[in-house]
Scaffold this motif. Structure first.
Motif, short mmCIF file in Angstrom:
data_model
loop_
_atom_site.label_atom_id
_atom_site.label_comp_id
_atom_site.label_asym_id
_atom_site.label_seq_id
_atom_site.Cartn_x
_atom_site.Cartn_y
_atom_site.Cartn_z
N LEU A 51 60.29 39.31 48.22
CA LEU A 51 61.47 39.61 47.40
C LEU A 51 61.58 38.68 46.18
N TYR A 52 60.80 37.61 46.16
CA TYR A 52 60.82 36.72 45.00
C TYR A 52 60.11 37.34 43.79
N GLU A 53 59.43 38.46 44.00
CA GLU A 53 58.83 39.17 42.87
C GLU A 53 59.91 39.99 42.16
N VAL A 97 62.01 34.76 30.55
CA VAL A 97 63.20 35.29 31.22
C VAL A 97 63.15 35.00 32.72
N ILE A 98 61.96 35.09 33.31
CA ILE A 98 61.85 34.80 34.74
C ILE A 98 62.07 33.32 35.02
N GLY A 142 56.96 49.70 32.89
CA GLY A 142 55.98 48.66 33.16
C GLY A 142 55.05 48.33 32.01
N THR A 143 55.15 49.08 30.91
CA THR A 143 54.23 48.88 29.79
C THR A 143 54.70 47.82 28.80
N LEU A 166 65.71 29.10 42.65
CA LEU A 166 64.85 29.81 43.58
C LEU A 166 63.56 30.20 42.86
N PRO A 167 62.44 30.29 43.59
CA PRO A 167 61.12 30.46 42.96
C PRO A 167 60.75 31.93 42.69
N PHE A 168 61.51 32.60 41.85
CA PHE A 168 61.15 33.97 41.50
C PHE A 168 59.89 33.98 40.64
N ARG A 169 59.16 35.10 40.69
CA ARG A 169 57.88 35.19 40.00
C ARG A 169 57.62 36.63 39.56
N GLN A 170 56.63 36.79 38.68
CA GLN A 170 56.24 38.12 38.26
C GLN A 170 55.52 38.84 39.40
N PRO A 171 55.63 40.17 39.46
CA PRO A 171 54.90 40.92 40.48
C PRO A 171 53.40 40.84 40.24
#
Length: 458
Positions: free
Chosen positions: A221-223, A245-246, A232-233, A255-260
């Motif tokens: 869920l962090y993605e 932004v992330i 997505g383009t 919290l360690p959110f990240r790109q998918p």
């Protein structure tokens, strides 16, 4: 343009529309309110908070990249932070069952923030909900990202601590009840002896296992797909927008959110809510088993098993004075039934993904976040109003154990299965204990007496 003291008129591509003059939302939100008078249910505070975090983070990134003026950016950030804090929740008015993908919900946030930011900045400039607040964004990347942010915060800060508390309280009862011997039961019939504490240790370990599964599911869920834009383009985006932004979301949430790993997979599917919901369903199934067992063990108090006593929390009957029911256990069971149904709703909504997007995101968001809240609240209540106050009825446990015909199991290795069966059946037919039958047959030696001693079977 005011037509009365109570309403203002706004114009959008579909024409003029009247909006309550006190509302911070605008025309698109008003059209959604008029179109979708369905349930009266709104997306929860956790989701609105996540929307505020995203809008503030996007404004910060756009300011750093020079695509948004500092004056506008600071006003948007302040308004977004007020949304995060819950100041404007009453202006988030779109029904859960709305236009697909959550466009109305995204515009609700954009319009509230734009109008509040315009108020902050004064009369010098008008901040536009699409051009400025929604800059570098789409509903299609912000909505699932807001869902993941809300879910991560709610699971990590509420559900996992509640599960840990339940596991610890069950283990505490397991330790407390370990000296208590009782009859085990399989198929709801007598079985070999067990310690009451061993039963409770099984409950505790079951919850611990689900805790570990939920903790593992949390990582995916962090993605978050911010920067994915429409499909997505990353059309019309500055190259550095996505990491900026992330990172700002990480700064604001700690919290360690990240790109998918693959932005297109993120945009096309609602994989993580589906997987997490399966774990919540499993939790519900286990809670139904545990609470059903506790209801059986506490049944009575005179005509049931009555091996444990539950805390009395409220009268249980409008006609039978003094009756007390297992109310907290029944409530928990009801919540779990709802969760199992919710999992089906999310599964069927998940099947609605087509090509580049899943348009059922609003109902998935509501159902998933509501499930987390429901289970958290039920578990907290279960711990404080039931589990922590359970007491064992040692004498009743002893009575049922000594009367249990399953003690004949201890004779199998001494006399063989067939003879042991005959003794057990005779005791049952004549309503006698095993010791009485063995004594009558002259078979009650010291060795045989030891073989049917429950303490040697646990």
């Amino acid at each position: 343009m005011n037509s009365s003291n109570n309403y203002r008129m706004e114009n959008d591509p579909l024409g003029n529309i009247m909006i309550p003059s006190s509302a911070y939302y605008g025309s698109q939100t008003q059209r959604a309110v008029e179109n979708f008078q369905i349930s009266g249910i709104r997306l929860p505070r956790s989701f609105i908070k996540a929307q505020g975090i995203i809008k503030a983070s996007a404004a910060t990134a756009n300011m750093e990249l020079g695509t948004l003026s500092p004056e506008m950016g600071k006003a948007i950030i302040k308004a977004s932070e007020e949304v995060t804090e819950g100041i404007w929740d009453e202006h988030f008015v779109v029904d859960v069952y709305q236009a697909g993908a959550g466009t109305s919900q995204n515009m609700n946030a954009n319009e509230v923030i734009a109008n509040r930011a315009s108020e902050i900045i004064g009369g010098s400039q008008r901040i536009h909900p699409n051009d400025h607040v929604n800059m570098s964004q789409s509903t299609n990347d912000t909505f699932p990202s807001a869902l993941n942010i809300a879910a991560v915060e709610t699971i990590s800060q509420r559900l996992l601590p509640a599960l840990s508390q339940l596991q610890q309280e069950l283990q505490k009862k397991a330790d407390q009840f370990m000296p208590v011997l009782k009859s085990g039961r399989t198929h709801l019939h007598d079985a070999v002896p067990i310690r009451l504490g061993q039963e409770f240790s099984g409950f505790a370990e079951t919850i611990h296992t689900v805790y570990q599964q939920m903790e593992a599911k949390l990582d995916a869920l962090y993605e978050i797909g911010l920067g994915g834009n429409a499909i997505g383009t990353k059309v019309d985006l500055q190259p550095d927008y996505t990491p900026k932004v992330i990172q700002e979301v990480c700064n604001r949430t700690n919290l360690p959110f990240r790109q998918p790993g693959n932005i297109f997979a993120f945009m096309q599917n609602m994989s993580e809510p589906i997987r997490c919901m399966l774990t919540l369903k499993e939790l519900a199934i286990h809670l139904i088993k545990i609470t059903s067992d506790l209801r059986l063990l506490s049944s009575g108090p005179r005509t049931g098993l009555a091996e444990i006593t539950l805390p009395s929390v409220q009268p249980g009957s409008t006609i039978m004075p003094g009756k007390v029911n297992p109310a907290i256990l029944e409530m928990t069971h009801m919540v779990c039934c709802q969760i199992i149904g919710y999992e089906t709703a999310i599964a069927t909504a998940g099947m609605a993904s087509q090509l580049e997007i899943n348009v059922m995101m609003p109902v998935i968001a509501h159902t998933f976040l509501h499930s987390i809240d429901l289970l958290t609240n039920a578990i907290q209540t279960l711990v404080t109003k039931c589990i922590s106050g359970i007491q064992s009825n040692d004498e009743i446990c002893k009575k049922w154990m000594e009367e249990s015909l399953s003690l004949v199991t201890g004779l199998s290795s001494k006399m063989g299965y067939d003879i042991a069966s005959q003794i057990g059946m005779k005791a049952d037919e004549e309503n006698k204990t095993l010791k009485q039958v063995l004594l009558e047959k002259g078979l009650l030696t010291e060795e045989i007496n030891k073989a049917i001693d429950p303490r040697g079977m646990v």
